[in-house]
Design a protein around this motif. Structure first.
Motif, PDB file in Angstrom:
ATOM      1  N   CYS A   1      30.016  33.078  53.933  1.00 33.44           N
ATOM      2  CA  CYS A   1      30.390  32.142  53.017  1.00 33.44           C
ATOM      3  C   CYS A   1      31.580  31.653  53.558  1.00 33.44           C
ATOM      4  O   CYS A   1      32.447  32.284  53.948  1.00 33.44           O
ATOM      5  CB  CYS A   1      30.780  32.760  51.686  1.00 33.44           C
ATOM      6  SG  CYS A   1      31.760  31.694  50.496  1.00 33.44           S
TER       7      CYS A   1
ATOM      8  N   TRP B   1      32.988  35.163  45.829  1.00 28.69           N
ATOM      9  CA  TRP B   1      31.388  35.128  46.611  1.00 28.69           C
ATOM     10  C   TRP B   1      31.049  36.734  46.811  1.00 28.69           C
ATOM     11  O   TRP B   1      29.958  37.124  46.469  1.00 28.69           O
ATOM     12  CB  TRP B   1      31.818  34.407  47.790  1.00 28.69           C
ATOM     13  CG  TRP B   1      30.597  34.731  48.695  1.00 28.69           C
ATOM     14  CD1 TRP B   1      29.254  34.258  48.832  1.00 28.69           C
ATOM     15  CD2 TRP B   1      30.579  35.390  49.838  1.00 28.69           C
ATOM     16  NE1 TRP B   1      28.523  34.581  49.769  1.00 28.69           N
ATOM     17  CE2 TRP B   1      29.211  35.614  50.331  1.00 28.69           C
ATOM     18  CE3 TRP B   1      31.576  36.381  50.412  1.00 28.69           C
ATOM     19  CZ2 TRP B   1      28.761  36.229  51.684  1.00 28.69           C
ATOM     20  CZ3 TRP B   1      31.295  37.403  51.467  1.00 28.69           C
ATOM     21  CH2 TRP B   1      29.898  37.258  51.929  1.00 28.69           C
TER      22      TRP B   1
ATOM     23  N   GLU C   1      38.424  32.913  46.150  1.00 29.70           N
ATOM     24  CA  GLU C   1      36.925  32.440  46.324  1.00 29.70           C
ATOM     25  C   GLU C   1      36.245  33.217  47.255  1.00 29.70           C
ATOM     26  O   GLU C   1      35.146  33.520  46.928  1.00 29.70           O
ATOM     27  CB  GLU C   1      37.278  30.920  47.152  1.00 29.70           C
ATOM     28  CG  GLU C   1      37.851  30.012  46.358  1.00 29.70           C
ATOM     29  CD  GLU C   1      37.219  29.413  45.147  1.00 29.70           C
ATOM     30  OE1 GLU C   1      35.744  29.450  45.255  1.00 29.70           O
ATOM     31  OE2 GLU C   1      37.700  29.108  44.288  1.00 29.70           O
TER      32      GLU C   1
ATOM     33  N   GLN D   1      29.573  38.214  43.544  1.00 27.92           N
ATOM     34  CA  GLN D   1      28.144  37.735  43.383  1.00 27.92           C
ATOM     35  C   GLN D   1      27.195  37.962  44.501  1.00 27.92           C
ATOM     36  O   GLN D   1      26.094  38.069  44.031  1.00 27.92           O
ATOM     37  CB  GLN D   1      28.420  35.898  43.406  1.00 27.92           C
ATOM     38  CG  GLN D   1      29.169  35.373  42.264  1.00 27.92           C
ATOM     39  CD  GLN D   1      29.404  33.853  42.487  1.00 27.92           C
ATOM     40  OE1 GLN D   1      29.227  33.412  43.330  1.00 27.92           O
ATOM     41  NE2 GLN D   1      29.838  33.315  41.356  1.00 27.92           N
TER      42      GLN D   1
END
Length: 147
Positions: free
Chosen positions: A30, A82, A78, A85
């Motif tokens: 990511c 990620w 952020e 998740q």
């Protein structure tokens, strides 16, 4: 050989474009870019690690125009979002000894020094230090150290 870039940051033999492009192409990664007024001012990457349910925060950088504006905190959040998740339970990073601003950023965001030494820096003297953050929400019993 290390040299100063135009923005005052050190660059060395390992900081070549090919290295950065390779990091951006890591499968399952990511990559986040922070923008202010339409201009990139920071970046960070989250990458799967060799261990199950562990991800690493790498390539964290905030350019001078983004510093002191919460950009680093937002990038860390952020990557953490990620990682959660993606099913990770631990987020790991390596930070250079003496980089007080980075240490403060990571501590402020819940990372703790593991005491583990990371890679040797190109100067052949300093080593990175490994920090981790648990991504498992602790319940009241866990927070008190009880099962």
């Amino acid at each position: 050989m290390r040299q100063r870039a135009r923005d005052g940051q050190e660059q060395g033999d390992g900081d070549r474009e090919e290295r950065w492009r390779a990091r951006l192409a890591i499968p399952g990664s990511c990559n986040i870019v922070a923008m202010i007024d339409g201009r990139p001012v920071g970046m960070a990457s989250g990458v799967p690690a060799d261990q199950d349910r562990l991800v690493e925060l790498i390539s964290m950088y905030v350019a001078p125009p983004g510093r002191g504006r919460g950009v680093g905190d937002q990038l860390v959040r952020e990557v953490e979002q990620w990682a959660r998740q993606a099913g990770a339970v631990t987020l790991r990073l390596a930070v250079v000894e003496g980089n007080g601003n980075a240490w403060a950023l990571y501590r402020r965001n819940g990372f703790r020094d593991t005491g583990e030494l990371g890679d040797l820096m190109p100067d052949g003297v300093r080593r990175e230090h490994v920090m981790t953050k648990s991504l498992v929400d602790e319940g009241p019993a866990d927070a008190l150290g009880r099962d």
